[in-house]
Design a protein around this motif. Structure first.
Motif, PDB file in Angstrom:
ATOM      1  N   ARG A 102       0.212   3.046  -0.225  1.00 42.20           N
ATOM      2  CA  ARG A 102       0.626   4.368  -0.024  1.00 42.20           C
ATOM      3  C   ARG A 102       1.721   4.244   0.737  1.00 42.20           C
ATOM      4  O   ARG A 102       1.023   3.209   2.271  1.00 42.20           O
ATOM      5  N   GLU A 103       3.029   3.755   1.017  1.00 37.80           N
ATOM      6  CA  GLU A 103       3.349   3.569   1.988  1.00 37.80           C
ATOM      7  C   GLU A 103       4.027   5.225   3.318  1.00 37.80           C
ATOM      8  O   GLU A 103       3.216   5.960   2.506  1.00 37.80           O
ATOM      9  N   GLN A 104       4.628   4.681   4.983  1.00 39.82           N
ATOM     10  CA  GLN A 104       5.001   4.910   5.130  1.00 39.82           C
ATOM     11  C   GLN A 104       6.220   5.880   5.400  1.00 39.82           C
ATOM     12  O   GLN A 104       6.954   4.838   5.284  1.00 39.82           O
ATOM     13  N   ALA A 105       6.424   6.959   5.815  1.00 35.26           N
ATOM     14  CA  ALA A 105       7.888   7.355   5.801  1.00 35.26           C
ATOM     15  C   ALA A 105       8.912   6.640   6.699  1.00 35.26           C
ATOM     16  O   ALA A 105       8.195   6.400   7.890  1.00 35.26           O
ATOM     17  N   ALA A 106       9.631   6.159   7.019  1.00 32.56           N
ATOM     18  CA  ALA A 106      11.270   5.358   7.462  1.00 32.56           C
ATOM     19  C   ALA A 106      10.979   6.384   8.102  1.00 32.56           C
ATOM     20  O   ALA A 106      11.557   7.124   8.217  1.00 32.56           O
ATOM     21  N   PRO A 107      10.736   5.997   9.844  1.00 36.48           N
ATOM     22  CA  PRO A 107      11.675   7.011  10.715  1.00 36.48           C
ATOM     23  C   PRO A 107      12.758   7.326  10.799  1.00 36.48           C
ATOM     24  O   PRO A 107      12.913   8.490  11.241  1.00 36.48           O
ATOM     25  N   THR A 108      14.001   6.466  10.817  1.00 33.32           N
ATOM     26  CA  THR A 108      14.767   7.117  10.335  1.00 33.32           C
ATOM     27  C   THR A 108      14.944   8.286   9.280  1.00 33.32           C
ATOM     28  O   THR A 108      16.293   9.086   9.639  1.00 33.32           O
ATOM     29  N   LEU A 109      14.795   7.821   7.928  1.00 36.73           N
ATOM     30  CA  LEU A 109      14.823   9.124   7.173  1.00 36.73           C
ATOM     31  C   LEU A 109      13.605  10.352   7.980  1.00 36.73           C
ATOM     32  O   LEU A 109      14.676  11.674   7.649  1.00 36.73           O
ATOM     33  N   LEU A 110      12.222  10.117   7.882  1.00 37.70           N
ATOM     34  CA  LEU A 110      12.346  11.301   8.471  1.00 37.70           C
ATOM     35  C   LEU A 110      13.493  12.232  10.031  1.00 37.70           C
ATOM     36  O   LEU A 110      12.836  13.236  10.126  1.00 37.70           O
ATOM     37  N   ILE A 124      10.783  10.415  -0.695  1.00 40.87           N
ATOM     38  CA  ILE A 124      10.198   9.611  -1.577  1.00 40.87           C
ATOM     39  C   ILE A 124      10.308   7.809  -1.303  1.00 40.87           C
ATOM     40  O   ILE A 124      10.727   7.399  -0.903  1.00 40.87           O
ATOM     41  N   ASP A 125       8.848   7.403  -1.977  1.00 37.22           N
ATOM     42  CA  ASP A 125       8.944   6.077  -2.489  1.00 37.22           C
ATOM     43  C   ASP A 125       9.820   5.404  -3.976  1.00 37.22           C
ATOM     44  O   ASP A 125       9.817   6.233  -4.508  1.00 37.22           O
ATOM     45  N   ARG A 126       9.289   4.291  -3.549  1.00 36.49           N
ATOM     46  CA  ARG A 126       9.908   3.990  -4.879  1.00 36.49           C
ATOM     47  C   ARG A 126       9.068   3.902  -6.198  1.00 36.49           C
ATOM     48  O   ARG A 126       9.811   4.240  -7.800  1.00 36.49           O
ATOM     49  N   TRP A 127       8.265   4.450  -6.055  1.00 35.67           N
ATOM     50  CA  TRP A 127       6.785   5.123  -7.499  1.00 35.67           C
ATOM     51  C   TRP A 127       7.343   6.433  -7.358  1.00 35.67           C
ATOM     52  O   TRP A 127       6.266   7.601  -8.526  1.00 35.67           O
ATOM     53  N   THR A 240      19.577   6.652   1.646  1.00 34.33           N
ATOM     54  CA  THR A 240      18.292   5.360   1.799  1.00 34.33           C
ATOM     55  C   THR A 240      19.035   4.600   3.068  1.00 34.33           C
ATOM     56  O   THR A 240      19.571   5.430   3.796  1.00 34.33           O
ATOM     57  N   ALA A 241      17.853   3.647   3.291  1.00 35.33           N
ATOM     58  CA  ALA A 241      17.660   3.139   4.852  1.00 35.33           C
ATOM     59  C   ALA A 241      17.932   1.381   4.505  1.00 35.33           C
ATOM     60  O   ALA A 241      16.797   1.478   4.190  1.00 35.33           O
ATOM     61  N   ARG A 242      18.554   1.219   5.037  1.00 36.43           N
ATOM     62  CA  ARG A 242      18.214  -0.548   5.251  1.00 36.43           C
ATOM     63  C   ARG A 242      16.818  -0.659   5.650  1.00 36.43           C
ATOM     64  O   ARG A 242      16.115  -2.006   5.247  1.00 36.43           O
ATOM     65  N   SER A 243      16.851  -0.224   6.415  1.00 32.11           N
ATOM     66  CA  SER A 243      15.249  -0.031   7.050  1.00 32.11           C
ATOM     67  C   SER A 243      13.873   0.089   6.066  1.00 32.11           C
ATOM     68  O   SER A 243      12.650  -0.615   6.949  1.00 32.11           O
ATOM     69  N   ALA A 244      14.459   0.816   4.475  1.00 36.26           N
ATOM     70  CA  ALA A 244      13.059   1.221   4.352  1.00 36.26           C
ATOM     71  C   ALA A 244      12.862   0.974   2.791  1.00 36.26           C
ATOM     72  O   ALA A 244      13.724   1.888   1.965  1.00 36.26           O
ATOM     73  N   PRO A 245      13.564  -0.280   2.585  1.00 35.69           N
ATOM     74  CA  PRO A 245      13.593  -0.810   0.835  1.00 35.69           C
ATOM     75  C   PRO A 245      13.275  -0.104  -0.082  1.00 35.69           C
ATOM     76  O   PRO A 245      11.789   0.083   0.045  1.00 35.69           O
ATOM     77  N   GLY A 246      13.599   0.614  -1.119  1.00 36.72           N
ATOM     78  CA  GLY A 246      12.937   1.992  -2.247  1.00 36.72           C
ATOM     79  C   GLY A 246      12.881   3.299  -1.607  1.00 36.72           C
ATOM     80  O   GLY A 246      12.149   3.646  -2.493  1.00 36.72           O
ATOM     81  N   GLN A 247      12.716   3.421  -0.859  1.00 36.45           N
ATOM     82  CA  GLN A 247      12.420   4.941   0.168  1.00 36.45           C
ATOM     83  C   GLN A 247      13.713   5.654  -0.423  1.00 36.45           C
ATOM     84  O   GLN A 247      14.764   5.151   0.239  1.00 36.45           O
ATOM     85  N   GLN A 248      13.358   6.710  -0.590  1.00 36.20           N
ATOM     86  CA  GLN A 248      14.635   7.987  -0.216  1.00 36.20           C
ATOM     87  C   GLN A 248      14.696   8.976  -0.321  1.00 36.20           C
ATOM     88  O   GLN A 248      13.356   9.940  -0.423  1.00 36.20           O
ATOM     89  N   ILE A 278       7.093  19.159   9.348  1.00 37.96           N
ATOM     90  CA  ILE A 278       7.335  17.875   8.311  1.00 37.96           C
ATOM     91  C   ILE A 278       6.013  18.121   8.050  1.00 37.96           C
ATOM     92  O   ILE A 278       4.702  17.852   9.289  1.00 37.96           O
ATOM     93  N   ARG A 279       5.319  17.612   6.756  1.00 38.34           N
ATOM     94  CA  ARG A 279       4.136  17.268   6.624  1.00 38.34           C
ATOM     95  C   ARG A 279       4.220  15.528   5.294  1.00 38.34           C
ATOM     96  O   ARG A 279       5.087  15.728   4.518  1.00 38.34           O
ATOM     97  N   LEU A 280       3.254  15.098   6.314  1.00 41.48           N
ATOM     98  CA  LEU A 280       3.297  13.640   6.055  1.00 41.48           C
ATOM     99  C   LEU A 280       2.308  13.641   5.034  1.00 41.48           C
ATOM    100  O   LEU A 280       1.262  14.296   4.967  1.00 41.48           O
ATOM    101  N   ALA A 281       2.281  12.391   3.652  1.00 39.71           N
ATOM    102  CA  ALA A 281       1.628  12.030   3.285  1.00 39.71           C
ATOM    103  C   ALA A 281       0.253  11.013   3.407  1.00 39.71           C
ATOM    104  O   ALA A 281       0.115  10.816   4.710  1.00 39.71           O
ATOM    105  N   GLN A 282      -0.906  11.687   3.197  1.00 39.63           N
ATOM    106  CA  GLN A 282      -2.007  11.668   3.776  1.00 39.63           C
ATOM    107  C   GLN A 282      -2.421  11.523   4.569  1.00 39.63           C
ATOM    108  O   GLN A 282      -2.686  10.795   6.004  1.00 39.63           O
ATOM    109  N   THR A 283      -2.319  12.956   5.706  1.00 29.66           N
ATOM    110  CA  THR A 283      -2.186  12.889   7.156  1.00 29.66           C
ATOM    111  C   THR A 283      -3.813  13.651   7.049  1.00 29.66           C
ATOM    112  O   THR A 283      -4.044  14.392   6.081  1.00 29.66           O
TER     113      THR A 283
END
Length: 310
Positions: A102-110, A124-127, A240-248, A278-283
């Motif tokens: 499980r990825e963490q949401a990129a700070p830039t997108l957050l 979301i992540d790539r999955w 998208t953010a370059r710092s988080a490939p696959g996240q949108q 903001i609600r983060l996954a698995q917090t």
């Protein structure tokens, strides 16, 4: 190799979708091919028809960046499609892929999501796992089983057929997304697990996986039937953010003055006012409001003290 087949399928799909006029050619006589012919693409890209045919057939493994750039120009690919084309042709070696459960949401997108408070938004992540949601996204998807992953929600939750007013289109796009991720990372173990689960429990997913379209759209309009807010139509934008490939980052908007804007007011009423913005996954469980206020006051005092000493 599997990736060569995906590359060939993508090139063929985009070739057939490129109008001859868009490529600067005149439409003369009857054409069996919906878009460009192979020989037309080859001439415009400055390569031989035989070489291009080998690319589409998956027999050519190492097209140069120059060739890929020429094909992208002929087919009028946008920046995202060009990036995807290069990823298909030159994927990372298997040993370079690091897949976390499980990825963490990129700070830039957050940071952007934190400022998006008037309509639903999520990361979301790539999955298509939900990594972060704002209050209104929580209210939109609340109570739906499998709402932690949008692909599983579409194919494994029987309520999804009603929840998504255009379920068939939504399912098609989700299946296309799966094929896109598979093409870019065929050794991805988490993707394999997801595909196996979907194929085992969803006949519709098995049917759609036989399609060859690979790339879903990056902008879209989706209609929902919320059990309390009624019919809702949202325009989607993906970032998208370059710092988080696959996240949108997915931001949703309604047309001003529409019935969806009235439904959005209902979502506001349903949103938990005590929930985090903001609600983060698995917090952990949300901090009680009184405790949160105490922590905020302490942090404010500490920052103020640092400022005084500065």
């Amino acid at each position: 190799m599997e990736r060569n087949r995906f590359l060939g399928e993508f090139l063929r799909a985009r070739r057939e979708a490129t109008p001859v006029e868009q490529a600067g050619l005149a439409r003369v006589g009857h054409r069996r091919t919906p878009g460009l012919r192979r020989e037309e693409v080859a001439v415009l890209a400055g390569i031989s028809t035989d070489y291009y045919s080998r690319l589409e057939q998956g027999r050519e493994r190492n097209p140069s960046d120059q060739v890929l750039g020429a094909l992208a120009r002929v087919m009028c690919l946008d920046a995202e499609a060009v990036e995807y084309l290069h990823a298909l042709a030159h994927p990372l070696p298997k040993g370079c892929r690091v897949v976390e459960h499980r990825e963490q949401a990129a700070p830039t997108l957050l940071r952007v999501l934190r400022g998006w408070t008037r309509t639903p938004g999520f990361i979301i992540d790539r999955w298509m796992n939900m990594l972060a949601t704002n209050r209104l996204a929580d209210a939109l998807y609340a109570g739906l089983e499998c709402n932690d992953n949008l692909i599983r929600l579409v194919f494994l939750n029987p309520e999804a057929v009603h929840f998504y007013a255009d379920w068939e289109k939504t399912a098609y796009l989700k299946a296309a997304h799966i094929r896109t991720v598979a093409a870019m990372g065929p050794q991805d173990p988490l993707l394999s697990q997801l595909v196996e689960e979907l194929a085992e429990h969803s006949e519709e997913f098995r049917r759609l996986q036989t399609q060859r379209d690979l790339r879903p759209r990056t902008t879209d309009t989706k209609r929902f039937r919320h059990r309390l807010a009624g019919e809702l139509a949202f325009e989607y934008d993906f970032y998208t953010a370059r710092s988080a490939p696959g996240q949108q980052l997915v931001l949703m908007q309604v047309e001003p003055g529409s019935t969806s804007e009235l439904g959005l007011a209902t979502l506001w009423a349903l949103a938990d006012p005590d929930a985090n913005v903001i609600r983060l996954a698995q917090t952990p469980e949300p901090v009680p409001p009184a405790e949160a206020e105490a922590v905020t006051a302490a942090v404010t005092a500490a920052v103020s003290g640092l400022s005084d000493r500065g």
